[in-house]
Scaffold this active site. Structure first.
Site, PDB file in Angstrom:
ATOM      1  N   GLY C 108       9.215 -16.663  10.550  1.00 37.92           N
ATOM      2  CA  GLY C 108       8.883 -15.239  10.543  1.00 37.92           C
ATOM      3  C   GLY C 108       9.511 -14.538  11.718  1.00 37.92           C
ATOM      4  O   GLY C 108       9.051 -13.499  12.176  1.00 37.92           O
ATOM      5  N   CYS C 109      10.581 -15.130  12.226  1.00 39.83           N
ATOM      6  CA  CYS C 109      11.273 -14.578  13.394  1.00 39.83           C
ATOM      7  C   CYS C 109      12.421 -13.725  12.898  1.00 39.83           C
ATOM      8  O   CYS C 109      13.301 -14.199  12.199  1.00 39.83           O
ATOM      9  CB  CYS C 109      11.807 -15.743  14.211  1.00 39.83           C
ATOM     10  SG  CYS C 109      12.492 -15.218  15.754  1.00 39.83           S
TER      11      CYS C 109
END
Lengths: 128, 100, 110
Positions: C108-109
Site C-alpha cells: 500500500g506504498c
C-alpha cells in the site's frame, strides 16, 4: 468521464468481491493487495466474500507444507487500514458447511438479498 | 488409473466429471483446491459417497492444512496422504489422469 | 544487490530489501542502516522492533499512514506522528525502517 471523477474530494464507494479460494490460484492474494493499496486513497471501501471466497477467511490455515506464504493473518490488518466493511454471503457459508465461528476476522454475514442491495449502491465493483 | 482433481467442486465441474468417468478400481486423489471436495459438509460428499464402493479416495494432507481443513470432518473413507503417499499412488497405478 | 556480513552474503533486491526475512539479524540491521546513513539509536530500534512485531502478526509491512497510527496507539502521540518518524528515518519511515527491519517494501506504498 464526468469532471468529478478527477476530484479528490469526492469519496466513492468501492467494493471488492472475492469469489476464489486461496492458494489454488493467485486471485485471492492479488485482490487483498489491491484492497490494501486502495485503502491509501481514502475511499469508502468494502470487501465481500462469496462462493469459494469465504474459504479465504477460514481459521487455522497452515501453509509450510505447500511452500506458500500464509496470507490469512493479513485480513486482520485491514482494520488498521480503515477497511472495516467485510461482508460474507450467508448462502455461500452454509453451502460449505461453515459458520461465522470458522472465520478468522469479524465480519458481517448478509443474505444474498441484503448483499445485493449493498452491491447495487456501489460506484465501483472490482470482482475476482 | 490414478485420477487427480485440483479444482474446487463448487467452482468447477471437474470432480463431477471425474466421478462420472473414472472406471471401477481407480483411485481419486484430491489435491490443491480439489481438497474442498473432501469436506463432509460439502455438496460433493453425496456424489463421492455413491462411488465409494468401486473407487478409492485420497486427499493430500498439506493442501488440507494450508486451507485450514486439518480438523474439518471429511467424507467417510477418504484417506489422507502426504507427498510420499502421492508418489506411492503414482507408482501403484502407473497411468495418471490429471483433471484440471 | 547483496549485503556482506561476517563472511556471508545476504541477498537483497535492487532497492536493498533483503529477500529472505529469516536471514535478518541485529547486526545486519546495523549494516543496512549504515547504507541508509542512519546510526541506530534506542529510538530507531523501538520503531524497527515494532515493525518486526507488526509483520509477525499480520505478515505485511504497513503503509506509512498505518504505521503512524499503530505507533501512536502503542507508544503514544509524541512518537506516533510523521514528524517524529521522519526525524528518525528521513527518507521515509515506512520504507527505510522496513528495510532495516528486514521486511519487504510496505504494502500500500504509493
Amino acid at each position: 468521464m464526468e469532471e468529478d471523477d478527477f476530484n479528490p474530494e469526492v469519496v466513492k464507494r468501492f467494493m471488492f468481491v472475492n469469489r476464489k479460494a486461496p492458494y489454488g490460484t493467485v486471485y485471492a492474494l492479488e485482490s487483498l493487495e489491491t484492497v490494501l493499496i486502495s485503502a491509501a486513497f481514502d475511499q469508502d471501501v468494502s470487501v465481500v466474500f462469496a462462493d469459494d471466497g469465504v474459504f479465504q477467511l477460514k481459521k487455522g490455515q497452515d501453509t509450510p507444507g505447500i511452500n506458500m506464504k500464509n496470507f490469512s493473518p493479513t485480513f486482520r490488518a485491514l482494520d488498521g487500514y480503515d477497511v472495516e466493511k467485510l461482508y460474507v454471503e450467508k448462502e455461500s457459508l452454509e453451502a460449505r458447511g461453515l459458520t461465522e465461528d470458522d472465520l478468522l476476522v469479524d465480519v458481517e454475514v448478509l443474505s444474498s438479498k441484503e448483499l445485493s442491495k449493498i452491491m447495487a449502491a456501489q460506484d465501483v465493483v472490482i470482482s475476482n | 488409473m490414478l485420477h487427480t482433481v485440483n479444482k474446487s467442486p463448487l467452482e468447477r465441474n471437474t470432480l463431477e466429471s471425474c466421478l462420472r468417468l473414472a472406471a471401477k478400481g481407480s483411485a481419486i486423489l484430491l489435491i490443491e483446491d480439489g481438497v474442498y471436495g473432501a469436506l463432509a459438509a460439502g455438496q460433493a460428499a453425496k456424489e463421492i459417497g455413491k462411488r465409494k464402493a468401486d473407487l478409492k479416495f485420497y486427499a493430500l494432507g498439506p493442501d488440507l492444512a494450508a486451507r485450514g481443513l486439518s480438523e474439518s470432518p471429511l467424507v467417510d473413507g477418504i484417506e489422507i496422504v502426504d507427498y510420499e503417499g502421492f508418489v506411492d499412488l503414482a507408482a501403484e497405478y502407473e497411468a495418471h489422469q490429471a483433471w484440471l | 544487490m547483496a549485503y556482506q556480513l561476517n563472511g556471508t552474503t545476504v541477498e537483497a533486491d535492487e532497492e536493498g530489501y533483503i529477500t529472505d526475512i529469516s536471514q535478518w539479524s541485529k547486526e545486519l540491521a546495523v549494516l543496512i542502516a549504515e547504507d541508509e546513513k542512519i546510526e541506530m539509536s534506542d529510538d530507531h530500534w523501538e520503531v524497527v522492533n515494532f515493525l518486526r512485531d507488526y509483520y509477525e502478526e499480520y505478515q505485511i509491512a504497513p503503509a506509512i499512514r498505518v504505521l503512524t497510527k499503530a505507533v501512536k496507539k502503542s507508544m503514544g502521540p509524541e512518537k506516533g506522528n510523521s514528524q517524529y518518524l521522519y526525524e528518525l528515518f528521513p527518507y521515509g519511515p515506512a520504507k527505510q525502517a522496513c528495510k532495516i527491519a528486514g521486511l519487504p517494501k510496505p504494502t500500500g506504498c504509493i
